[in-house]
Design an enzyme around this catalytic site. Structure first.
Site, PDB file in Angstrom:
ATOM      1  N   ARG A  16       0.808  -1.229   0.000  1.00 18.40           N
ATOM      2  CA  ARG A  16       0.000   0.000   0.000  1.00 18.40           C
ATOM      3  C   ARG A  16       0.838   1.274   0.000  1.00 18.40           C
ATOM      4  O   ARG A  16       0.326   2.378  -0.199  1.00 18.40           O
ATOM      5  CB  ARG A  16      -0.952  -0.005   1.199  1.00 18.40           C
ATOM      6  CG  ARG A  16      -2.235  -0.764   0.899  1.00 18.40           C
ATOM      7  CD  ARG A  16      -3.188  -0.677   2.050  1.00 18.40           C
ATOM      8  NE  ARG A  16      -2.837  -1.605   3.122  1.00 18.40           N
ATOM      9  CZ  ARG A  16      -3.278  -1.501   4.371  1.00 18.40           C
ATOM     10  NH1 ARG A  16      -4.065  -0.513   4.715  1.00 18.40           N
ATOM     11  NH2 ARG A  16      -2.922  -2.392   5.279  1.00 18.40           N
ATOM     12  N   TYR A 350      26.975  33.248  -1.491  1.00 17.23           N
ATOM     13  CA  TYR A 350      27.218  31.812  -1.577  1.00 17.23           C
ATOM     14  C   TYR A 350      28.650  31.517  -1.159  1.00 17.23           C
ATOM     15  O   TYR A 350      29.602  32.003  -1.790  1.00 17.23           O
ATOM     16  CB  TYR A 350      26.991  31.295  -3.010  1.00 17.23           C
ATOM     17  CG  TYR A 350      27.389  29.838  -3.152  1.00 17.23           C
ATOM     18  CD1 TYR A 350      26.801  28.869  -2.341  1.00 17.23           C
ATOM     19  CD2 TYR A 350      28.364  29.428  -4.058  1.00 17.23           C
ATOM     20  CE1 TYR A 350      27.176  27.537  -2.431  1.00 17.23           C
ATOM     21  CE2 TYR A 350      28.737  28.097  -4.159  1.00 17.23           C
ATOM     22  CZ  TYR A 350      28.141  27.153  -3.339  1.00 17.23           C
ATOM     23  OH  TYR A 350      28.504  25.845  -3.423  1.00 17.23           O
ATOM     24  N   ALA A 364      27.684  41.801   1.037  1.00 19.53           N
ATOM     25  CA  ALA A 364      26.480  41.330   0.343  1.00 19.53           C
ATOM     26  C   ALA A 364      26.810  40.947  -1.086  1.00 19.53           C
ATOM     27  O   ALA A 364      27.566  41.643  -1.761  1.00 19.53           O
ATOM     28  CB  ALA A 364      25.418  42.421   0.351  1.00 19.53           C
ATOM     29  N   TYR A 371      33.183  26.079  -8.718  1.00 22.88           N
ATOM     30  CA  TYR A 371      32.988  24.973  -9.660  1.00 22.88           C
ATOM     31  C   TYR A 371      33.318  25.465 -11.059  1.00 22.88           C
ATOM     32  O   TYR A 371      32.767  26.469 -11.523  1.00 22.88           O
ATOM     33  CB  TYR A 371      31.521  24.524  -9.562  1.00 22.88           C
ATOM     34  CG  TYR A 371      31.174  23.301 -10.355  1.00 22.88           C
ATOM     35  CD1 TYR A 371      31.981  22.165 -10.328  1.00 22.88           C
ATOM     36  CD2 TYR A 371      30.008  23.267 -11.118  1.00 22.88           C
ATOM     37  CE1 TYR A 371      31.643  21.028 -11.047  1.00 22.88           C
ATOM     38  CE2 TYR A 371      29.654  22.130 -11.831  1.00 22.88           C
ATOM     39  CZ  TYR A 371      30.485  21.017 -11.798  1.00 22.88           C
ATOM     40  OH  TYR A 371      30.136  19.899 -12.499  1.00 22.88           O
ATOM     41  N   SER A 389      31.174  44.203  -1.322  1.00 23.75           N
ATOM     42  CA  SER A 389      29.941  43.638  -1.871  1.00 23.75           C
ATOM     43  C   SER A 389      30.094  43.251  -3.325  1.00 23.75           C
ATOM     44  O   SER A 389      30.862  43.862  -4.071  1.00 23.75           O
ATOM     45  CB  SER A 389      28.814  44.670  -1.753  1.00 23.75           C
ATOM     46  OG  SER A 389      28.552  44.904  -0.395  1.00 23.75           O
TER      47      SER A 389
END
Ligand code: UD1
Ligand code: MG
Length: 450
Positions: A16, A350, A364, A371, A389
């Site tokens: 189920r 990031y 900021a 990568y 920033s």
């Protein structure tokens, strides 16, 4: 020290669930159901000699791996719970206590396992049956008691006589049994019942006919819930979450809106931690004391040291190590990165595959370009460095201690300690050019209207 052998029945296909995954591998709070039971057993039997044997179906390699290093036995044909336990017989010792548990009922508490073991021994019972009183007993085996409260029989739903349907006491499917007696009891099972199965529950009658004592042990209904469908899984998850929320609060954490915080089974939360609404923990998170996690943060595979402030809207991914007093603000993603004590990344950033030194300030919009499409590379930012920033740090790259990166820079080479690096187009200024530009546009508009 006593010898405890636990048999976990897990050969069911879980039809189920409509899933390629064996039923007991479905996660509750990011942990497969069967691993909940294994952890519960290990917690409950510290100091005892514990052996766990899982009864599983053929072709369940993920399940074999989840049970390891504990052994498993195969039940090729699913011929009932009694037949499943018979499969484990070669693995059983001839003394001590055998616990029998259902792999699809992961909410059993360690304290209850302890009670099962100890109550059987102190009361001298051959068999102790985990019993409960559900609001609706339909579907459960009913427990037939003698005047003295001992159990004489368990009758499955499909075998009930009409006058037995109202019996409130039900079999929870959790047992503690005298290891010395179990093989003899199992040998007498027959499939003479409505389902043509070998019912484990029939060992009760055989024990009683041997003159042995069989007793019920009351268990809270919330420990019994089994999973047969995705809806059951969601219900069990909700109970598990309620327990983790309560445990976090009992441990000294403030949850501003407990019902909206989701923990993983292994989340560790310190004291004086404040967690805002809609915070989600994936597996592998440790939060030290005095940490604040603001609303809408998503955190997995991360350690957060004391006094750090996270979020709102932070995403901490596996391998994030957040140091003492670090600030990770809104729309900041951290992956496989170490942030030294007091470092700050407050907005829109990031940080992936990075080492950020103590006290560094990440402006900021800073992005580690980790990568290259084929390989991942590391970014190292020294202690006290200041990243202006909207900088792109193209890894592999090292920014020295105390270095200063001008806003908007794309850094492709190492920057020495205390150096200032800026990569920017020349600023062009033309006096009055804005007004002259507007004039030409106004003139063009006026011409169009004519
Ligand atoms: C069982 C009990 C019932 C009790 C209920 C509690 C029996 C005969 N009945 O019924 O009294 O109220 O649990 O939930 O034991 N399994 C195997 N191999 C098999 C059959 C089952 O490994 O051949 C496993 C299943 O994967 C499951 C567990 O045993 O984890 C229970 O089996 P299930 O068929 O759900 O038993 P119930 O009918 O619920
Ligand atoms: Mg069941």
């Amino acid at each position: 020290m006593s010898q405890i052998t636990a048999i976990i029945l897990a050969a069911g296909l879980g039809t189920r669930m409509k899933s390629a995954l064996p039923k007991v591998m479905h996660p509750v709070a990011h942990r497969p159901m069967i691993r909940h039971l294994i952890t519960t057993l290990e917690t409950a039997t510290q100091g005892d000699d514990l052996r766990i044997v899982a009864v599983i179906g053929p072709d369940m390699p993920t399940l074999e791996a989840a049970v390891a290093p504990h052994p498993f036995v195969l039940q090729h044909d699913r011929r009932g719970t009694g037949h499943a336990v018979q499969m484990a017989l070669p693995e059983l010792p001839d003394s001590g206590t055998v616990l029998i548990l259902m792999g699809d009922a992961p909410l059993l508490r360690p304290e209850t396992v302890r009670r099962l073991i100890e109550t059987r021994q102190t009361k001298g019972a051959a068999l102790l049956v985990g019993a409960f009183r559900p609001v609706n007993p339909t579907g459960f085996g009913r427990i037939i008691q003698a005047a003295d409260g001992s159990i004489t029989r368990i009758v499955e739903e499909k075998d009930l006589a009409p006058d037995q349907k109202a019996i409130p006491l039900c079999n929870g499917g959790i047992y503690a049994v005298d290891a010395a007696r179990l093989p003899g009891l199992l040998a007498r099972l027959t499939p003479n019942n409505a389902q043509g199965e070998f019912y484990l529950t029939d060992i009760v009658e055989h024990a009683v006919s041997d003159g042995a004592l069989v007793l019920p042990l009351d268990i809270a209904a919330d420990e019994i819930h089994g999973v047969n469908s995705r809806a059951d899984l969601a219900f069990v998850e909700s109970i598990a979450q309620a327990r983790y929320r309560a445990a976090a609060m009992a441990g000294g954490a403030t949850l501003l809106d407990p019902a909206s915080v989701y923990f993983a089974a292994d989340t560790k939360i310190g004291q004086d931690v404040t967690i805002g609404p809609n915070v989600v923990f994936g597996p592998g998170v440790t939060v030290a004391d005095r940490v604040t996690i603001h609303a809408f943060s998503h955190i997995e595979g991360t350690s957060i040291a004391s006094g750090a402030i996270i979020g709102p809207f932070a995403r901490l991914r596996p391998g994030a190590q957040i140091g003492d007093g670090v600030h990770v603000g809104n729309f900041v993603e951290v992956k496989n990165a170490v942030l030294g004590a007091g470092a700050k990344a407050n907005h829109l950033t990031y940080l992936g595959d990075a080492d950020i030194g103590a006290g560094a300030n990440i402006g900021a919009g800073t992005i580690t370009c980790n990568y290259d499409g084929i390989n991942k590379h590391r970014t190292i930012v020294g202690a006290g460095a200041f990243i202006g920033s909207n900088s792109a740090l193209v890894a592999p790259v090292v920014i020295g201690d105390g270095a200063l990166i001008g806003a908007g820079s794309t850094i492709t080479r190492d920057v020495p300690a205390d150096a200032l690096a800026v990569v920017r187009g020349e600023l062009v200024q033309k006096e009055g050019a804005a007004e002259r530009f507007r004039e030409t546009r106004r003139a063009a508009k006026a011409k169009k209207k004519d």
